[in-house]
Design an enzyme around this catalytic site. Structure first.
Site, mmCIF file in Angstrom:
data_model
loop_
_atom_site.group_PDB
_atom_site.id
_atom_site.type_symbol
_atom_site.label_atom_id
_atom_site.label_comp_id
_atom_site.label_asym_id
_atom_site.label_seq_id
_atom_site.Cartn_x
_atom_site.Cartn_y
_atom_site.Cartn_z
ATOM 1 N N GLU A 21 -0.572 -9.665 2.564
ATOM 2 C CA GLU A 21 0.631 -8.834 2.636
ATOM 3 C C GLU A 21 0.735 -8.115 3.980
ATOM 4 O OE1 GLU A 21 2.199 -4.544 1.217
ATOM 5 O OE2 GLU A 21 0.664 -5.493 -0.026
ATOM 6 N N ARG A 63 -4.023 6.883 3.870
ATOM 7 C CA ARG A 63 -4.226 6.534 2.466
ATOM 8 C C ARG A 63 -5.699 6.655 2.108
ATOM 9 N NH1 ARG A 63 -0.062 1.362 1.716
ATOM 10 N NH2 ARG A 63 1.748 2.458 2.610
ATOM 11 N N SER A 70 6.159 -4.955 2.261
ATOM 12 C CA SER A 70 6.776 -4.938 0.932
ATOM 13 C C SER A 70 8.182 -4.385 1.091
ATOM 14 C CB SER A 70 5.979 -4.058 -0.040
ATOM 15 O OG SER A 70 4.832 -4.718 -0.498
ATOM 16 N N ARG A 112 -7.536 -2.902 5.540
ATOM 17 C CA ARG A 112 -7.354 -1.792 4.612
ATOM 18 C C ARG A 112 -8.010 -0.544 5.203
ATOM 19 N NH1 ARG A 112 -5.861 -2.314 -0.678
ATOM 20 N NH2 ARG A 112 -6.443 -4.525 -0.669
ATOM 21 N N ARG A 139 -1.850 -4.867 10.728
ATOM 22 C CA ARG A 139 -1.974 -6.203 10.152
ATOM 23 C C ARG A 139 -1.276 -7.252 11.016
ATOM 24 N NH1 ARG A 139 -2.253 -5.991 3.535
ATOM 25 N NH2 ARG A 139 -3.811 -4.314 3.413
#
Length: 426
Positions: free
Chosen positions: A348, A261, A351, A276, A390
């Site tokens: 988070e 990403r 999702s 991130r 994470r």
């Protein structure tokens, strides 16, 4: 992509629902383009009918030895007009497809309404937040102290937002991925897939990443390929342009892949550590279901993701995202957020979303009902179970000890050759 018929027949409803998601629907543009395209199509169909009828008359005149010249000349003009209308229709269809491609999915009625994450609804808290009788360190300090993370050399190799895992740090990452895949395939009924790590633009269109979110992707220069931001892209497109059988639904897939990403718009956010990254690993769950069962399957999928955190004994919470915090493609999303001690908050880690038929319409994924000759669009769902990096962060921080070591959760020990702790001597 929303159904054009749905929009046409429910303009007020669609405008209201999209407004709940913070999207301004250009109603006038849609209506004008829809009417122009329908009018051109009717004109073309009428001219074709006239041409077919006249062709029969021309054939009859020729059989009877009469002059058909005038009708032949007239039909040349009709054919020219049909060609012009077909070209116009192709242009209008492209414009309509482009317009529809930029309209987000409609949120489910159960989704809380609000402008952003402040309107998210916390549905449940699971596990106890740990307390420490020593100063809490973040995962970077713990990892570098144990020589299991090397951010400096990763930055030398590739720049910011990359990481080198070393020794037992790399082993822990691999153990987590294997543990997650084993639980999902052996106990939850998912079929493991190892998909391509690049996909073409049509696949990205199918999942809703293109054309709207190209800035978030890494494109392979001079090709039609992009690096995948999640396994959702290749795995959802496994059935693109196919018709499944209702008796074969639901279909469950899981995939472990790297994810890439660009993090466009994330300047200055979470620049330290693994939260991130430009490249990270993730275990993804993807489902294909009938419309009648998709929300039941969303609950199951979310439970499957939660099970990983329960077995790792990590505290977490489940949040229903508000209309303003949902993704472009989702009708309903649960975020699972794990406790991160160094940040004194939940972050988070998964999702889990139901896209209803939004992706299926873009990717043309249908199924044949048992009692009908007419095909229907499937519903697609996906969720992370889990983001491996994470999860690594959560373990290292929640299981940190005063001496700088990290206790390995019991569920992972079989994947670490029985090791119970990572300490300075390893």
């Amino acid at each position: 992509m929303l159904s054009r018929l749905l929009i046409r027949e429910n303009l007020d409803f669609v405008e209201e629902q999209l407004g709940r998601k913070g999207f301004t629907f250009d109603r006038g543009r849609f209506v004008a383009l829809d009417e122009e395209e329908r009018s051109a199509r009717i004109d073309a169909e009428n001219l074709r009918a006239l041409r077919n009828q006249t062709s029969g008359e021309i054939a009859r005149l020729k059989r009877e030895g009469d002059d058909a010249g005038a009708k032949i000349t007239a039909m040349k003009d009709v054919s020219r007009r049909i060609k012009e209308l077909d070209e116009r229709l192709a242009e209008l269809e492209t414009r309509m497809r482009d317009l529809l491609a930029d309209i987000p999915n409609i949120p489910d009625a159960s989704v809380p309404v609000g402008p952003d994450e402040t309107a998210n609804r916390v549905d449940r808290l699971v596990g106890s937040v740990p307390t420490f009788n020593f100063p809490v360190k973040d995962h970077v300090d713990i990892g570098t102290g144990l020589s299991i993370l090397d951010p400096k050399r990763a930055a030398k190799i590739a720049g910011a937002r990359f990481m080198n895992y070393l020794g037992l740090g790399a082993r822990l990452e691999r153990a987590l991925a294997n543990f997650m895949l084993d639980v999902h395939t052996r106990e939850h009924g998912y079929v493991e897939v190892l998909p391509p790590f690049m996909a073409n633009s049509q696949s990205f269109f199918g999942t809703g990443n293109l054309p709207k979110f190209e800035a978030d992707l890494f494109k392979v220069q001079d090709t039609d390929y992009y690096l995948i931001p999640t396994a959702e892209v290749p795995v959802t497109n496994i059935f693109a342009d196919e018709i499944l059988r209702e008796e074969d639904l639901p279909v469950y897939f899981t995939a472990y892949t790297p994810c890439f990403r660009s993090e466009a718009g994330a300047h200055g956010k979470d620049t330290r550590g693994l939260i991130r990254q430009h490249q990270f690993n993730k275990v993804e769950l993807v489902k294909f279901t009938t419309p009648e069962t998709s929300f039941e399957e969303l609950e199951k999928l979310t439970s499957n993701a939660e099970e990983i955190l329960k077995r790792l004994e990590l505290p977490y919470r489940v949040v229903t995202l508000s209309t303003g915090d949902m993704s472009f493609t989702s009708a309903k999303t649960y975020d699972i957020e794990v406790w991160v001690p160094s940040q004194d908050t939940y972050r988070e880690i998964s999702s889990c979303s139901n896209f209803e038929d939004f992706q299926a319409r873009r990717a043309n994924i249908r199924y044949k009902p048992v009692d009908s000759k007419k095909t229907r669009l499937v519903h697609t769902l996906n969720g992370s179970a889990l983001a491996v990096g994470r999860t690594w962060v959560a373990i290292v921080e929640n299981y940190q000890q005063a001496d700088g070591s990290v206790v390995i959760p019991e569920a992972l020990r079989p994947y670490m050759d029985g090791l119970t702790k990572i300490d300075h001597n390893d």
